[in-house]
Design a protein around this motif. Structure first.
Motif, PDB file in Angstrom:
ATOM      1  N   LEU A   1     -32.861  -7.658  -1.461  1.00  8.51           N
ATOM      2  CA  LEU A   1     -33.674  -7.666  -2.684  1.00  8.51           C
ATOM      3  C   LEU A   1     -34.274  -6.286  -2.955  1.00  8.51           C
ATOM      4  O   LEU A   1     -34.361  -5.863  -4.107  1.00  8.51           O
ATOM      5  CB  LEU A   1     -34.817  -8.686  -2.577  1.00  8.51           C
ATOM      6  CG  LEU A   1     -34.464 -10.150  -2.774  1.00  8.51           C
ATOM      7  CD1 LEU A   1     -35.737 -10.995  -2.768  1.00  8.51           C
ATOM      8  CD2 LEU A   1     -33.683 -10.392  -4.042  1.00  8.51           C
ATOM      9  N   ALA A   2     -34.682  -5.590  -1.890  1.00 17.73           N
ATOM     10  CA  ALA A   2     -35.290  -4.266  -2.056  1.00 17.73           C
ATOM     11  C   ALA A   2     -34.303  -3.303  -2.707  1.00 17.73           C
ATOM     12  O   ALA A   2     -34.694  -2.383  -3.428  1.00 17.73           O
ATOM     13  CB  ALA A   2     -35.762  -3.715  -0.718  1.00 17.73           C
ATOM     14  N   GLY A   3     -33.022  -3.515  -2.462  1.00 15.98           N
ATOM     15  CA  GLY A   3     -32.007  -2.651  -3.046  1.00 15.98           C
ATOM     16  C   GLY A   3     -31.686  -2.976  -4.497  1.00 15.98           C
ATOM     17  O   GLY A   3     -30.989  -2.223  -5.156  1.00 15.98           O
ATOM     18  N   LEU A   4     -32.208  -4.099  -4.993  1.00 12.02           N
ATOM     19  CA  LEU A   4     -31.968  -4.450  -6.397  1.00 12.02           C
ATOM     20  C   LEU A   4     -32.912  -3.658  -7.291  1.00 12.02           C
ATOM     21  O   LEU A   4     -34.099  -3.550  -7.018  1.00 12.02           O
ATOM     22  CB  LEU A   4     -32.221  -5.951  -6.630  1.00 12.02           C
ATOM     23  CG  LEU A   4     -31.075  -6.883  -6.398  1.00 12.02           C
ATOM     24  CD1 LEU A   4     -31.481  -8.305  -6.763  1.00 12.02           C
ATOM     25  CD2 LEU A   4     -29.849  -6.495  -7.170  1.00 12.02           C
ATOM     26  N   ARG A   5     -32.366  -3.143  -8.355  1.00  6.75           N
ATOM     27  CA  ARG A   5     -33.132  -2.295  -9.250  1.00  6.75           C
ATOM     28  C   ARG A   5     -34.026  -3.116 -10.171  1.00  6.75           C
ATOM     29  O   ARG A   5     -33.590  -4.070 -10.788  1.00  6.75           O
ATOM     30  CB  ARG A   5     -32.141  -1.507 -10.094  1.00  6.75           C
ATOM     31  CG  ARG A   5     -32.689  -0.213 -10.524  1.00  6.75           C
ATOM     32  CD  ARG A   5     -31.623   0.542 -11.233  1.00  6.75           C
ATOM     33  NE  ARG A   5     -32.093   0.666 -12.595  1.00  6.75           N
ATOM     34  CZ  ARG A   5     -31.333   0.761 -13.639  1.00  6.75           C
ATOM     35  NH1 ARG A   5     -30.046   0.734 -13.523  1.00  6.75           N
ATOM     36  NH2 ARG A   5     -31.844   0.883 -14.819  1.00  6.75           N
ATOM     37  N   THR A   6     -35.271  -2.721 -10.268  1.00  6.42           N
ATOM     38  CA  THR A   6     -36.173  -3.300 -11.258  1.00  6.42           C
ATOM     39  C   THR A   6     -36.502  -2.181 -12.234  1.00  6.42           C
ATOM     40  O   THR A   6     -35.889  -1.132 -12.192  1.00  6.42           O
ATOM     41  CB  THR A   6     -37.464  -3.822 -10.592  1.00  6.42           C
ATOM     42  OG1 THR A   6     -38.089  -2.736  -9.927  1.00  6.42           O
ATOM     43  CG2 THR A   6     -37.174  -4.934  -9.606  1.00  6.42           C
ATOM     44  N   GLY A   7     -37.465  -2.383 -13.073  1.00  6.33           N
ATOM     45  CA  GLY A   7     -37.811  -1.357 -14.051  1.00  6.33           C
ATOM     46  C   GLY A   7     -38.454  -0.134 -13.415  1.00  6.33           C
ATOM     47  O   GLY A   7     -38.451   0.948 -13.986  1.00  6.33           O
ATOM     48  N   ARG A   8     -39.022  -0.298 -12.215  1.00  4.29           N
ATOM     49  CA  ARG A   8     -39.735   0.805 -11.569  1.00  4.29           C
ATOM     50  C   ARG A   8     -38.892   1.463 -10.493  1.00  4.29           C
ATOM     51  O   ARG A   8     -38.085   0.814  -9.847  1.00  4.29           O
ATOM     52  CB  ARG A   8     -41.011   0.269 -10.917  1.00  4.29           C
ATOM     53  CG  ARG A   8     -42.164   0.199 -11.896  1.00  4.29           C
ATOM     54  CD  ARG A   8     -43.384  -0.418 -11.250  1.00  4.29           C
ATOM     55  NE  ARG A   8     -43.335  -1.849 -11.541  1.00  4.29           N
ATOM     56  CZ  ARG A   8     -43.336  -2.801 -10.629  1.00  4.29           C
ATOM     57  NH1 ARG A   8     -43.417  -2.514  -9.366  1.00  4.29           N
ATOM     58  NH2 ARG A   8     -43.266  -4.062 -10.969  1.00  4.29           N
ATOM     59  N   ALA A   9     -39.122   2.739 -10.283  1.00  5.71           N
ATOM     60  CA  ALA A   9     -38.416   3.470  -9.231  1.00  5.71           C
ATOM     61  C   ALA A   9     -38.959   3.053  -7.868  1.00  5.71           C
ATOM     62  O   ALA A   9     -40.135   2.760  -7.723  1.00  5.71           O
ATOM     63  CB  ALA A   9     -38.590   4.967  -9.432  1.00  5.71           C
ATOM     64  N   SER A  10     -38.076   3.058  -6.881  1.00  6.24           N
ATOM     65  CA  SER A  10     -38.461   2.732  -5.515  1.00  6.24           C
ATOM     66  C   SER A  10     -37.567   3.514  -4.566  1.00  6.24           C
ATOM     67  O   SER A  10     -36.376   3.672  -4.821  1.00  6.24           O
ATOM     68  CB  SER A  10     -38.293   1.223  -5.291  1.00  6.24           C
ATOM     69  OG  SER A  10     -38.184   0.938  -3.926  1.00  6.24           O
ATOM     70  N   ALA A  11     -38.143   4.001  -3.484  1.00  6.37           N
ATOM     71  CA  ALA A  11     -37.350   4.747  -2.501  1.00  6.37           C
ATOM     72  C   ALA A  11     -36.314   3.834  -1.854  1.00  6.37           C
ATOM     73  O   ALA A  11     -35.250   4.278  -1.437  1.00  6.37           O
ATOM     74  CB  ALA A  11     -38.258   5.360  -1.451  1.00  6.37           C
ATOM     75  N   ASN A  12     -36.609   2.523  -1.784  1.00  6.18           N
ATOM     76  CA  ASN A  12     -35.674   1.558  -1.189  1.00  6.18           C
ATOM     77  C   ASN A  12     -34.462   1.304  -2.071  1.00  6.18           C
ATOM     78  O   ASN A  12     -33.488   0.724  -1.615  1.00  6.18           O
ATOM     79  CB  ASN A  12     -36.369   0.219  -0.954  1.00  6.18           C
ATOM     80  CG  ASN A  12     -37.500   0.324   0.025  1.00  6.18           C
ATOM     81  OD1 ASN A  12     -37.719   1.381   0.592  1.00  6.18           O
ATOM     82  ND2 ASN A  12     -38.219  -0.754   0.212  1.00  6.18           N
ATOM     83  N   LEU A  13     -34.547   1.714  -3.308  1.00 10.56           N
ATOM     84  CA  LEU A  13     -33.467   1.467  -4.265  1.00 10.56           C
ATOM     85  C   LEU A  13     -32.123   1.998  -3.764  1.00 10.56           C
ATOM     86  O   LEU A  13     -31.085   1.376  -3.963  1.00 10.56           O
ATOM     87  CB  LEU A  13     -33.828   2.136  -5.598  1.00 10.56           C
ATOM     88  CG  LEU A  13     -32.833   2.032  -6.735  1.00 10.56           C
ATOM     89  CD1 LEU A  13     -32.690   0.579  -7.161  1.00 10.56           C
ATOM     90  CD2 LEU A  13     -33.298   2.864  -7.903  1.00 10.56           C
TER      91      LEU A  13
END
Length: 185
Positions: free
Chosen positions: A24-36
């Protein structure tokens, strides 16, 4: 009672939940995340390496991910790996740094991501059910061999089922949180 170790079953079910959470952490949402970028693997030094072993991933802005590559010769390979990933990202090369702007997610892409999240959750549920099945088979075998009584077997089976139900509820809760996060505009 060495036939069935509830702690071992719990550990395996927790493993399914943790694997699901990292998916789930690898799924892209509207916000940036280092886990992306965690799922991205780069062809480096003759082998496949996770991106975080060849570069630093930071989030300088809410809609931007920056990748600082340690070895200048790896820039092309990292850029290619990001472009070819299923994340739909388009990095901008700036020396040994890649800047990756995150475009707004349209409604169709959001729905696709929710479907992917549902697939991940179903895989995690199946993994938890496999652990339950293994536990139940061990109980049946122990009861058949006379290692435990029928009452003990039923009690343990109830505990295994309760553990499975709790694990699946945890998976469903994480899915609904991620789904809301993805659909949030």
């Amino acid at each position: 009672m060495a036939a069935l170790d509830l702690n071992e079953l719990k550990r395996r079910m927790d493993g399914a939940v943790n694997s699901f959470r990292s998916d789930l952490a690898g799924l892209r949402t509207g916000r940036a995340s280092a886990n992306l970028l965690d799922p991205i693997v780069v062809q480096a030094y003759g082998s496949q390496m996770p991106l975080n072993q060849v570069a630093n991933v930071t989030v300088p802005e809410p809609r931007m991910v920056a990748v600082s590559i340690w070895d200048k010769s790896m820039v092309g390979a990292v850029e290619r790996a990001i472009r070819e990933s299923s994340l739909g990202l388009n990095p901008i090369t700036d020396g040994t740094t890649l800047r990756i702007p995150l475009p707004e997610l349209n409604e169709q892409r959001r729905k696709e991501l929710v479907k992917v999240a549902h697939t991940y959750s179903e895989n995690a549920r199946v993994a938890a059910r496999h652990v339950r099945r293994d536990g139940m088979e061990l109980l049946k075998k122990a009861e058949k061999d006379g290692d435990i009584s029928q009452d003990d077997s039923r009690t343990m089976a109830d505990r295994v089922q309760k553990m499975t139900d709790e694990t699946i509820a945890e998976i469903d809760k994480a899915l609904s949180v991620k789904e809301a996060e993805i659909m949030q505009v």
